[in-house]
Design an enzyme around this catalytic site. Structure first.
Site, PDB file in Angstrom:
ATOM      1  CG  ASN A  98      70.644   0.323  10.929  1.00  0.00           C
ATOM      2  OD1 ASN A  98      71.455   0.670  11.906  1.00  0.00           O
ATOM      3  ND2 ASN A  98      69.304   0.706  11.100  1.00  0.00           N
ATOM      4  CD  GLU A  99      67.819  -1.547  13.843  1.00  0.00           C
ATOM      5  OE1 GLU A  99      66.839  -1.875  13.532  1.00  0.00           O
ATOM      6  OE2 GLU A  99      68.241  -1.195  15.120  1.00  0.00           O
ATOM      7  CD  GLN A 128      65.799   7.351  11.477  1.00  0.00           C
ATOM      8  OE1 GLN A 128      66.773   6.710  11.319  1.00  0.00           O
ATOM      9  NE2 GLN A 128      64.883   7.419  12.586  1.00  0.00           N
ATOM     10  CG  HIS A 136      69.854   3.832   8.946  1.00  0.00           C
ATOM     11  ND1 HIS A 136      70.734   3.795  10.186  1.00  0.00           N
ATOM     12  CD2 HIS A 136      68.607   3.628   9.353  1.00  0.00           C
ATOM     13  CE1 HIS A 136      69.800   3.763  11.245  1.00  0.00           C
ATOM     14  NE2 HIS A 136      68.595   3.521  10.925  1.00  0.00           N
TER      15      HIS A 136
END
Ligand code: BGC
Length: 416
Positions: A160-161, A20, A116
């Site tokens: 992540n998640e 990101q 991620h």
């Protein structure tokens, strides 16, 4: 409002993810999908240079430290470290080591996330998390990173998640949208990579299939592999919205909690902490997921402005797992920074109240340090404490950055 006193040693951080912010993540599955002709991969715009943090990390870390925070959560990019199967880029490992060193020099404790959302393109072409050896490959990569970065990392996050596949499946109309672009995307992938590869292609952005179980296994293998390399605390992060029942929706809410959260929290058994990531609440009625209540304030993301969610999700994660909690993400997509301040204030009040009740929370990481690439939605959504001009890459802290930094600083002085 009275100042909030958090316990001494509480961690005050902010978070980002490699894809990101870094730019030019060219060996990843995300990049491949973003650049399919005619946006067939479902991304509104490609990530391109992002905010060029790959080169500007020194400035970024300086800005974060300058706010008065004491921790930075960033992710390392598997596709850069292992651009082809079994080929390890020591230069990429060195890069992330320098990032961690820069954090330490600036007084920030690094939290390193190993996955991620993005994976190497070669993994996606081999079936992504559906590939039978994905978990093992992930664990090998995780161990390699830990060996290189060593004690510089204060905490390790595996995935992540971990529950993201379930979150997508649960998103109602979002699931429908994905089903629609699959055929077109698949055809574009076939053109680009050949039809056999396209058939196998699987990533978290595209036809996730049944990856949840494999990802849970990947997490557990990675924890084991990391244990051999590091003494630092290891955990995963879970996307947890506050699941609430409207009248008659109790069974639906309980089922959603079990499917989207609890079966993922339950794999944290061998972990040292659980990372909770909360943005809003989800309402359920007798038919399943319900819309936000009439008149509710919505964020840029279309979900409800509901900072009270954080206290509830932290409470649930702690009671379900018995583990210490770190809030690894919490924040708001908005172009009205005053609403970010209000959101953060209320979220921290909720967190404080839960801690007063004895829940063991060790820190809070605001999402995000910077306005950045919000995945398929592109650059329009702004979660940052710091704005970025994407033509000059100039960073400008927003009032919310100094608001949050002031709370962090006051608590550190008090605990010093
Ligand atoms: C993700 C971030 C994302 C944020 C805001 C989280 O689910 O981990 O990558 O930018 O939500 O939507």
């Amino acid at each position: 409002m009275a100042p909030l006193h958090f316990p001494p040693g509480f961690t005050w951080g902010t978070a980002t993810a490699a894809h990101q912010i870094e730019g030019a993540n060219v060996h990843s599955d995300g990049w491949a999908l973003e650049y399919l002709p005619d946006r067939a991969g479902g991304f509104r715009e490609p990530s391109g240079d992002a905010i060029d943090s790959y080169h500007r990390y020194g400035e970024d870390i300086g800005l974060i430290a300058g706010l008065g925070l004491n921790a930075y959560r960033f992710s390392v990019e598997w596709a850069r470290i292992e651009p082809e199967p079994g080929v390890i880029s020591v230069a990429a490992l060195d890069h992330y080591k320098r990032v961690a060193e820069a954090c330490r020099e600036a007084g920030l404790s690094p939290m390193v996330t190993l996955h991620h959302f993005t994976s190497p393109l070669w993994l996606a072409l081999a079936g992504g998390w559906n590939a039978p050896d994905a978990g093992k490959r992930f664990a090998d990569y995780a161990a390699r990173v830990a060996r290189h970065i060593g004690p510089l990392a204060q905490w390790w996050c595996t995935i992540n998640e971990l529950n993201i596949v379930e979150m997508f499946a649960n998103a109602g109309s979002e699931a429908g949208r994905r089903a629609r672009f699959t055929a077109r995307g698949r055809a574009a992938l076939a053109k680009q990579f050949g039809s056999e590869n396209a058939e196998r292609f699987s990533s978290l952005f595209f036809n996730q299939g049944e990856m949840g179980a494999r990802m849970r296994e990947g997490h557990q293998l990675a924890v084991k592999a990391l244990r051999a390399e590091t003494k630092a605390p290891i955990g995963l992060t879970i996307a947890m919205q506050d699941i609430q029942a409207l009248r008659g929706g109790e069974d639906q809410a309980a089922a959603a909690r079990a499917k989207t959260q609890d079966q993922y929290l339950d794999v944290a058994g061998a972990d040292d902490f659980v990372g909770v990531q909360t943005y809003s609440r989800e309402l359920y009625d007798e038919n399943g997921r319900a819309r936000p209540l009439e008149g509710a304030e919505l964020t840029q993301m279309g979900y409800e402005f509901y900072p009270e969610a954080l206290g509830a999700t932290v409470r649930h994660a702690a009671s379900r797992t018995g583990k210490p909690i770190l809030v690894t993400e919490n924040g708001i997509g908005t172009d009205d920074d005053a609403r970010r301040i209000a959101y953060t204030q209320t979220a921290l009040e909720g967190l404080h109240a839960v801690m007063q009740d004895g829940v063991d929370v060790r820190g809070y990481f605001h999402w995000s340090a910077f306005d950045n690439f919000e995945w398929s939605l592109g650059y329009e959504k702004t979660f940052g404490l710091i704005a970025v001009d994407r033509t000059t890459f100039k960073r400008t802290p927003k009032p919310s950055a100094s608001f949050y930094g002031t709370i962090a600083k006051a608590n550190q002085i008090q605990s010093a």
